[in-house]
Design a protein around this motif. Structure first.
Motif, PDB file in Angstrom:
ATOM      1  N   ALA A   1       2.990   9.223  -2.777  1.00  0.00           N
ATOM      2  CA  ALA A   1       4.249   8.498  -2.558  1.00  0.00           C
ATOM      3  C   ALA A   1       3.937   7.183  -1.853  1.00  0.00           C
ATOM      4  CB  ALA A   1       5.207   9.333  -1.716  1.00  0.00           C
ATOM      5  N   ALA A   2       4.253   6.068  -2.522  1.00  0.00           N
ATOM      6  CA  ALA A   2       4.040   4.747  -1.914  1.00  0.00           C
ATOM      7  C   ALA A   2       5.228   4.474  -0.995  1.00  0.00           C
ATOM      8  CB  ALA A   2       3.918   3.678  -2.994  1.00  0.00           C
ATOM      9  N   THR A   3       4.989   4.587   0.299  1.00  0.00           N
ATOM     10  CA  THR A   3       6.095   4.647   1.261  1.00  0.00           C
ATOM     11  C   THR A   3       6.381   3.318   1.958  1.00  0.00           C
ATOM     12  OG1 THR A   3       4.457   5.642   2.732  1.00  0.00           O
ATOM     13  CG2 THR A   3       6.027   7.118   1.731  1.00  0.00           C
ATOM     14  N   LYS A   4       5.847   2.217   1.424  1.00  0.00           N
ATOM     15  CA  LYS A   4       6.107   0.944   2.112  1.00  0.00           C
ATOM     16  C   LYS A   4       7.605   0.678   2.221  1.00  0.00           C
ATOM     17  CE  LYS A   4       5.173  -1.838  -2.015  1.00  0.00           C
ATOM     18  NZ  LYS A   4       4.174  -1.105  -2.782  1.00  0.00           N
ATOM     19  N   VAL A   5       7.995   0.100   3.337  1.00  0.00           N
ATOM     20  CA  VAL A   5       9.370  -0.219   3.760  1.00  0.00           C
ATOM     21  C   VAL A   5      10.253   1.016   4.014  1.00  0.00           C
ATOM     22  CG1 VAL A   5       9.262  -2.392   2.402  1.00  0.00           C
ATOM     23  CG2 VAL A   5      10.774  -0.567   1.619  1.00  0.00           C
TER      24      VAL A   5
ATOM     25  N   PHE B   1      -4.611   4.753   2.563  1.00  0.00           N
ATOM     26  CA  PHE B   1      -4.312   3.333   2.681  1.00  0.00           C
ATOM     27  C   PHE B   1      -4.523   2.718   1.306  1.00  0.00           C
ATOM     28  CE2 PHE B   1      -4.700  -1.109   3.627  1.00  0.00           C
ATOM     29  CZ  PHE B   1      -3.645  -1.283   4.503  1.00  0.00           C
ATOM     30  N   ILE B   2      -3.471   2.058   0.763  1.00  0.00           N
ATOM     31  CA  ILE B   2      -3.538   1.578  -0.625  1.00  0.00           C
ATOM     32  C   ILE B   2      -3.391   0.067  -0.737  1.00  0.00           C
ATOM     33  CG2 ILE B   2      -2.699   3.787  -1.548  1.00  0.00           C
ATOM     34  CD1 ILE B   2       0.060   2.556  -1.924  1.00  0.00           C
ATOM     35  N   GLY B   3      -3.208  -0.618   0.380  1.00  0.00           N
ATOM     36  CA  GLY B   3      -2.932  -2.054   0.319  1.00  0.00           C
ATOM     37  C   GLY B   3      -4.157  -2.905   0.585  1.00  0.00           C
TER      38      GLY B   3
ATOM     39  N   LEU C   1     -12.468   5.362  -7.920  1.00  0.00           N
ATOM     40  CA  LEU C   1     -12.015   4.010  -8.220  1.00  0.00           C
ATOM     41  C   LEU C   1     -10.488   3.914  -8.180  1.00  0.00           C
ATOM     42  CD1 LEU C   1     -14.219   3.264 -11.381  1.00  0.00           C
ATOM     43  CD2 LEU C   1     -14.820   2.918  -8.962  1.00  0.00           C
ATOM     44  N   MET C   2     -10.029   2.702  -7.935  1.00  0.00           N
ATOM     45  CA  MET C   2      -8.596   2.416  -7.919  1.00  0.00           C
ATOM     46  C   MET C   2      -8.361   1.091  -8.632  1.00  0.00           C
ATOM     47  SD  MET C   2      -6.261   0.325  -6.091  1.00  0.00           S
ATOM     48  CE  MET C   2      -4.989   0.420  -4.843  1.00  0.00           C
ATOM     49  N   ALA C   3      -7.188   0.956  -9.262  1.00  0.00           N
ATOM     50  CA  ALA C   3      -6.860  -0.323  -9.910  1.00  0.00           C
ATOM     51  C   ALA C   3      -5.360  -0.564  -9.895  1.00  0.00           C
ATOM     52  CB  ALA C   3      -7.359  -0.351 -11.354  1.00  0.00           C
ATOM     53  N   ILE C   4      -5.024  -1.841  -9.816  1.00  0.00           N
ATOM     54  CA  ILE C   4      -3.648  -2.303  -9.989  1.00  0.00           C
ATOM     55  C   ILE C   4      -3.677  -3.295 -11.149  1.00  0.00           C
ATOM     56  CG2 ILE C   4      -1.655  -3.401  -8.899  1.00  0.00           C
ATOM     57  CD1 ILE C   4      -2.999  -2.863  -6.158  1.00  0.00           C
ATOM     58  N   PRO C   5      -3.358  -2.825 -12.359  1.00  0.00           N
ATOM     59  CA  PRO C   5      -3.416  -3.735 -13.516  1.00  0.00           C
ATOM     60  C   PRO C   5      -2.329  -4.811 -13.436  1.00  0.00           C
ATOM     61  CG  PRO C   5      -3.061  -1.459 -14.223  1.00  0.00           C
ATOM     62  CD  PRO C   5      -2.926  -1.485 -12.738  1.00  0.00           C
TER      63      PRO C   5
ATOM     64  N   MET D   1       1.790   3.252 -11.527  1.00  0.00           N
ATOM     65  CA  MET D   1       2.868   3.118 -10.565  1.00  0.00           C
ATOM     66  C   MET D   1       4.172   3.522 -11.258  1.00  0.00           C
ATOM     67  SD  MET D   1       1.430  -0.223  -8.540  1.00  0.00           S
ATOM     68  CE  MET D   1       2.488  -1.447  -9.219  1.00  0.00           C
ATOM     69  N   SER D   2       5.302   3.209 -10.656  1.00  0.00           N
ATOM     70  CA  SER D   2       6.578   3.732 -11.198  1.00  0.00           C
ATOM     71  C   SER D   2       6.774   3.472 -12.687  1.00  0.00           C
ATOM     72  CB  SER D   2       7.763   3.144 -10.421  1.00  0.00           C
ATOM     73  OG  SER D   2       7.803   3.708  -9.144  1.00  0.00           O
ATOM     74  N   GLY D   3       6.389   2.276 -13.149  1.00  0.00           N
ATOM     75  CA  GLY D   3       6.674   1.910 -14.534  1.00  0.00           C
ATOM     76  C   GLY D   3       5.707   2.485 -15.552  1.00  0.00           C
TER      77      GLY D   3
ATOM     78  N   VAL E   1      -1.696   9.054  -8.870  1.00  0.00           N
ATOM     79  CA  VAL E   1      -0.743   8.016  -9.271  1.00  0.00           C
ATOM     80  C   VAL E   1       0.052   7.633  -8.023  1.00  0.00           C
ATOM     81  CG1 VAL E   1      -0.599   8.659 -11.712  1.00  0.00           C
ATOM     82  CG2 VAL E   1       0.957   9.731 -10.079  1.00  0.00           C
ATOM     83  N   ARG E   2       0.296   6.339  -7.869  1.00  0.00           N
ATOM     84  CA  ARG E   2       0.958   5.834  -6.659  1.00  0.00           C
ATOM     85  C   ARG E   2       2.360   5.377  -7.029  1.00  0.00           C
ATOM     86  NH1 ARG E   2      -3.616   2.891  -7.631  1.00  0.00           N
ATOM     87  NH2 ARG E   2      -2.199   1.160  -8.021  1.00  0.00           N
ATOM     88  N   VAL E   3       3.363   6.126  -6.600  1.00  0.00           N
ATOM     89  CA  VAL E   3       4.724   5.884  -7.063  1.00  0.00           C
ATOM     90  C   VAL E   3       5.656   5.619  -5.877  1.00  0.00           C
ATOM     91  CG1 VAL E   3       6.661   6.894  -8.322  1.00  0.00           C
ATOM     92  CG2 VAL E   3       4.320   7.316  -9.116  1.00  0.00           C
ATOM     93  N   GLY E   4       6.359   4.491  -5.927  1.00  0.00           N
ATOM     94  CA  GLY E   4       7.321   4.147  -4.887  1.00  0.00           C
ATOM     95  C   GLY E   4       8.751   4.146  -5.417  1.00  0.00           C
ATOM     96  N   THR E   5       9.070   3.122  -6.203  1.00  0.00           N
ATOM     97  CA  THR E   5      10.433   2.904  -6.674  1.00  0.00           C
ATOM     98  C   THR E   5      11.044   4.133  -7.366  1.00  0.00           C
ATOM     99  OG1 THR E   5       9.752   0.622  -7.020  1.00  0.00           O
ATOM    100  CG2 THR E   5      11.840   1.273  -8.004  1.00  0.00           C
ATOM    101  N   ALA E   6      10.292   4.812  -8.188  1.00  0.00           N
ATOM    102  CA  ALA E   6      10.839   5.956  -8.925  1.00  0.00           C
ATOM    103  C   ALA E   6      11.219   7.103  -7.987  1.00  0.00           C
ATOM    104  CB  ALA E   6       9.846   6.439  -9.987  1.00  0.00           C
TER     105      ALA E   6
ATOM    106  N   PRO F   1      14.806   0.943  -5.571  1.00  0.00           N
ATOM    107  CA  PRO F   1      14.240  -0.405  -5.453  1.00  0.00           C
ATOM    108  C   PRO F   1      14.071  -0.846  -3.994  1.00  0.00           C
ATOM    109  CG  PRO F   1      16.441  -0.447  -6.462  1.00  0.00           C
ATOM    110  CD  PRO F   1      16.100   0.977  -6.251  1.00  0.00           C
ATOM    111  N   ARG F   2      13.048  -1.658  -3.786  1.00  0.00           N
ATOM    112  CA  ARG F   2      12.789  -2.193  -2.445  1.00  0.00           C
ATOM    113  C   ARG F   2      13.373  -3.591  -2.343  1.00  0.00           C
ATOM    114  NH1 ARG F   2       7.948   0.192  -3.974  1.00  0.00           N
ATOM    115  NH2 ARG F   2       7.288  -1.740  -4.936  1.00  0.00           N
ATOM    116  N   PRO F   3      13.632  -4.038  -1.102  1.00  0.00           N
ATOM    117  CA  PRO F   3      13.990  -5.450  -0.945  1.00  0.00           C
ATOM    118  C   PRO F   3      12.820  -6.317  -1.389  1.00  0.00           C
ATOM    119  CG  PRO F   3      13.698  -4.359   1.196  1.00  0.00           C
ATOM    120  CD  PRO F   3      13.619  -3.306   0.156  1.00  0.00           C
TER     121      PRO F   3
HETATM  122  C1  LIG Z   1       4.068  -0.391  -3.771  1.00  0.00           C
HETATM  123  C2  LIG Z   1       2.814   0.072  -4.390  1.00  0.00           C
HETATM  124  C3  LIG Z   1       2.822   1.028  -5.415  1.00  0.00           C
HETATM  125  C4  LIG Z   1       4.093   1.641  -5.968  1.00  0.00           C
HETATM  126  O1  LIG Z   1       4.831   0.710  -6.681  1.00  0.00           O
HETATM  127  P1  LIG Z   1       6.168   1.137  -7.468  1.00  0.00           P
HETATM  128  O2  LIG Z   1       6.221   0.194  -8.607  1.00  0.00           O
HETATM  129  O3  LIG Z   1       7.278   0.965  -6.506  1.00  0.00           O
HETATM  130  O4  LIG Z   1       5.995   2.527  -7.885  1.00  0.00           O
HETATM  131  C5  LIG Z   1       1.613   1.428  -5.926  1.00  0.00           C
HETATM  132  N1  LIG Z   1       0.442   0.921  -5.504  1.00  0.00           N
HETATM  133  C6  LIG Z   1       0.398  -0.005  -4.526  1.00  0.00           C
HETATM  134  C7  LIG Z   1      -0.926  -0.520  -4.093  1.00  0.00           C
HETATM  135  C8  LIG Z   1       1.570  -0.458  -3.941  1.00  0.00           C
HETATM  136  O5  LIG Z   1       1.505  -1.386  -2.984  1.00  0.00           O
END
Ligand SMILES: *Cc1c(COP(=O)(O)O)cnc(C)c1O
Length: 235
Positions: free
Chosen positions: A32-36, A77-79, A159-163, A204-206, A219-224, A228-230
């Motif tokens: 769970a991506a818990t930012k904000v 830590f994912i950021g 490994l990790m990736a943000i495409p 991620m969510s999409g 899988v790192r999921v926040g919005t779903a 939505p976040r600000p």
């Molecule tokens: C916020 C975040 C996510 C989740 O993003 P959503 O589109 O809200 O699911 C996943 N990975 C990283 C590194 C993030 O910062």
């Protein structure tokens, strides 16, 4: 839908995508991506079945740790991690997913040595080759992985990736497939080092279902989960 229902729905979607390609759903962990989110929301998510929280801002994470908000779950830590904040993260999280430079790896090794512990990490790959993104280029992965396994206070787990932002549905599938190839390759090349490369964090969510279809284990999921976040505030 309640948070509980959303957690159940995302987990069901993960399981369905896994079965489609003949994978065992238990191989995949929902982070769970818990930012904000507030400490209370994080507690609710854990009560609803979240077993791993992912944070990407050191300051928020520190506040939630002081609140004991993650009790009952693992913490990743994912950021983007700046070397001057390594002290606030090493030894306080189960996994640092976003190690994208040799400089950062060195800083983590030094801090883990100081604390006399072994920090689990993933290497972040800039799979889309985007100038704006952190992470190492695929061509540099092997040498950084070799360096990581030679660090006594670091345990390379994968490994990790943000495409890039996807162009339409399934837009990121080729990136996920390429990441899986790199994962299989690095696992094979590291097999002699007695390291267990078992984590591939992507989706991620999409696009988490596509990531699962292509072999993600995290899988790192926040919005779903949380809605939505600000708009993103740069820290
Ligand atoms: C916020 C975040 C996510 C989740 O993003 P959503 O589109 O809200 O699911 C996943 N990975 C990283 C590194 C993030 O910062």
């Amino acid at each position: 839908m309640s948070l509980e229902e959303k957690v159940a729905q995302v987990k069901a979607n993960i399981a369905a995508a896994a079965r489609e390609v003949g994978r065992d759903p238990s191989e995949i962990t929902l982070v769970a991506a818990t930012k904000v989110q507030t400490s209370d929301t994080i507690r609710q998510a854990i009560a609803a079945g979240i077993t791993v929280c992912g944070e990407n801002r050191v300051q928020e994470m520190t506040a939630h740790l002081d609140d004991n908000a993650y009790a009952g779950a693992a913490l990743h830590f994912i950021g983007h991690l700046q070397t001057n904040k390594v002290r606030q993260v090493v030894g306080r999280v189960d996994l640092i997913e976003s190690v994208g430079s040799e400089h950062l790896l060195d800083a983590i090794e030094a801090q883990a040595a100081k604390l006399d512990l072994v920090q689990d990490i993933l290497l972040e790959v800039n799979i889309g080759g985007e100038a704006s993104k952190s992470g190492i280029a695929p061509e540099e992965l092997l040498s950084l992985a070799q360096k990581a396994v030679s660090c006594p206070h670091v345990h390379l787990r994968g490994l990790m990736a943000i495409p890039p932002v996807a162009e339409g549905p399934q837009g990121n599938r080729p990136f996920f497939a390429r990441m899986h190839q790199l994962f299989v390759d690095i696992r094979q090349k590291m097999a002699d080092n007695e390291v267990n490369i078992d984590c591939l964090s992507m989706g991620m969510s999409g696009d988490y279902q596509d990531a699962v279809r292509e072999g993600a284990t995290l899988v790192r999921v926040g919005t779903a989960l949380f809605g939505p976040r600000p708009p993103m505030q740069h820290t």
